[in-house]
Design a protein around this motif. Sequence first.
Motif, PDB file in Angstrom:
ATOM      1  N   THR A   8       0.813  -1.212   0.000  1.00 20.80           N
ATOM      2  CA  THR A   8       0.000   0.000   0.000  1.00 20.80           C
ATOM      3  C   THR A   8       0.846   1.261   0.000  1.00 20.80           C
ATOM      4  OG1 THR A   8      -1.856  -1.112   1.099  1.00 20.80           O
ATOM      5  CG2 THR A   8      -1.736   1.284   1.320  1.00 20.80           C
ATOM      6  N   LEU A   9       1.924   1.253   0.780  1.00 25.00           N
ATOM      7  CA  LEU A   9       2.704   2.473   0.942  1.00 25.00           C
ATOM      8  C   LEU A   9       3.907   2.570   0.005  1.00 25.00           C
ATOM      9  CD1 LEU A   9       2.612   2.929   4.824  1.00 25.00           C
ATOM     10  CD2 LEU A   9       1.266   4.119   3.080  1.00 25.00           C
ATOM     11  N   SER A  10       4.261   1.487  -0.658  1.00 27.29           N
ATOM     12  CA  SER A  10       5.421   1.533  -1.556  1.00 27.29           C
ATOM     13  C   SER A  10       5.044   1.826  -2.996  1.00 27.29           C
ATOM     14  CB  SER A  10       6.186   0.200  -1.494  1.00 27.29           C
ATOM     15  OG  SER A  10       5.394  -0.860  -1.989  1.00 27.29           O
TER      16      SER A  10
ATOM     17  N   ALA B  97       0.624   7.941  -2.322  1.00 25.37           N
ATOM     18  CA  ALA B  97       0.531   9.036  -1.350  1.00 25.37           C
ATOM     19  C   ALA B  97       1.916   9.622  -1.094  1.00 25.37           C
ATOM     20  CB  ALA B  97      -0.069   8.534  -0.039  1.00 25.37           C
ATOM     21  N   PRO B  98       2.010  10.937  -1.041  1.00 24.33           N
ATOM     22  CA  PRO B  98       3.311  11.559  -0.793  1.00 24.33           C
ATOM     23  C   PRO B  98       3.702  11.482   0.684  1.00 24.33           C
ATOM     24  CG  PRO B  98       1.608  13.241  -0.898  1.00 24.33           C
ATOM     25  CD  PRO B  98       0.935  11.925  -1.210  1.00 24.33           C
TER      26      PRO B  98
ATOM     27  N   TYR C 265      -7.872   5.834   7.368  1.00 20.05           N
ATOM     28  CA  TYR C 265      -6.855   6.212   6.392  1.00 20.05           C
ATOM     29  C   TYR C 265      -6.558   5.064   5.432  1.00 20.05           C
ATOM     30  CZ  TYR C 265      -2.536   8.006   4.372  1.00 20.05           C
ATOM     31  OH  TYR C 265      -1.574   8.430   3.482  1.00 20.05           O
ATOM     32  N   PHE C 266      -6.478   3.851   5.963  1.00 20.51           N
ATOM     33  CA  PHE C 266      -6.172   2.698   5.127  1.00 20.51           C
ATOM     34  C   PHE C 266      -7.426   1.997   4.594  1.00 20.51           C
ATOM     35  CE2 PHE C 266      -2.215   3.168   7.566  1.00 20.51           C
ATOM     36  CZ  PHE C 266      -1.306   3.232   6.518  1.00 20.51           C
ATOM     37  N   CYS C 267      -8.582   2.627   4.803  1.00 22.53           N
ATOM     38  CA  CYS C 267      -9.853   2.114   4.261  1.00 22.53           C
ATOM     39  C   CYS C 267     -10.045   0.637   4.607  1.00 22.53           C
ATOM     40  CB  CYS C 267      -9.907   2.318   2.751  1.00 22.53           C
ATOM     41  SG  CYS C 267      -9.853   4.055   2.255  1.00 22.53           S
TER      42      CYS C 267
ATOM     43  N   VAL D 277      -5.410   4.435  -0.147  1.00 27.25           N
ATOM     44  CA  VAL D 277      -5.569   5.117   1.132  1.00 27.25           C
ATOM     45  C   VAL D 277      -6.498   6.314   0.970  1.00 27.25           C
ATOM     46  CG1 VAL D 277      -3.297   4.355   1.903  1.00 27.25           C
ATOM     47  CG2 VAL D 277      -3.539   6.614   0.847  1.00 27.25           C
ATOM     48  N   ASN D 278      -6.969   6.807   2.093  1.00 28.45           N
ATOM     49  CA  ASN D 278      -7.896   7.930   2.131  1.00 28.45           C
ATOM     50  C   ASN D 278      -7.100   9.197   2.458  1.00 28.45           C
ATOM     51  OD1 ASN D 278     -10.235   9.455   2.255  1.00 28.45           O
ATOM     52  ND2 ASN D 278     -10.727   8.832   4.349  1.00 28.45           N
TER      53      ASN D 278
END
Length: 283
Positions: free
Chosen positions: A20-22, A26-27, A67-69, A100-101
Motif C-alpha cells: 500500500t505504501l510503496s 501518497a506523498p 486512512y487505510f480504508c 488510502v484515504n
Amino acid sequence: MAKFDVIELDSNQPFSLDKTLSCGQAPRWFFDNGWWYGIIRESVVKIRQEENELHFTGADAEFIYDYFCLDLNLENVYTRLKGDNYGKEAIEKNYGLRLVNQDAWECLVFQMTVNKIRTKSSSDRITRVSSKLGKEIEFEGKKFFSFPRPQEILEAGLPALKSCNISYFADNILMASRKVVENPLWENEIYSADYEAAVGILTDFKGIKHRVAEWILLFAFKKYEAFPVDAHIRKIFAANYLKNVNLGTPKDDKFDDTIKEVAKRNFGEYRGYALEYIFCSQD
C-alpha cells in the motif's frame, strides 16, 4: 520510548501495508529500519505490519482504520478484477494493496503540482512548501513538517510561496487556498456530488485539469470509478487490451475514451482500483 497501539486485522480481508505504501500513491511516506513513517496533516505516523497486526503510534486506531480504508471489502474488488486476465495477474503481484484515504487539501495541491511519474523524491514541490511554511514537528529526535493549511498559506503570502522554488505553482496554490478558505464546505460538496459534477468542482480550481481532478477523486474522495488516463495507462492498454483497435493518436480524445470504455466494461465501479493494481504490476 513510544507506546504503540495495535489493530488486529480481519483475517478474511487482504491488507499489505508494504504494498500500500510503496506504490507511490501518497506523498511523504518513507520506510526506515523496519517502520513506515508518514506525515499526515499535523502528525507523524509510525507504523508497521506484523502478520495480522498493525503496530503504530502518532494517531488513534479510528484514524488508521479510516486512512487505510480497512472497512472496504477488498474481496469485492478482487471479484471484479479476477474476470480480467491482466487484473487477475495484478492481484497476484499486489495482493493486499489498498487505496488510502488521503487528506483532501494536501492531495489537491500535490496532484496540482506533481508530474505524474511516481517519483519518490525527498525534494518534491509539496515537501519544499512544507519545509518552509509548515509547522515543525519533532518526532524521535528528528524534525518533520506539516503541510500548511489554506489559511496558513494565505497568511504567509505569495512571496513566501515563491521562495519555495515552485515556479508558477505558487500562484495556483495561493488561489486554491483562497478558494478553499472562502468555501469551507468544498469537501462536502464534492463528496455529495455525482461524478461529473465533482470533476467540475475541482476543475474550477486554476491548474487542475480533468485528469488531475480524477486523480484527486480517486485518492481523496473514494470515488473508485475514477479512471484518469495518462501516458503510462495509454501504453499499458495499447499493448495489452487494444492491440488491433484503431485508436487514433494518443493525444486524441477517441484514444482515451476507448480506454475508459474498456476499463468500465472490464472493471465496473472498481476501475480506479484496477488502474492502481495494473499500474503497479508493470516491470
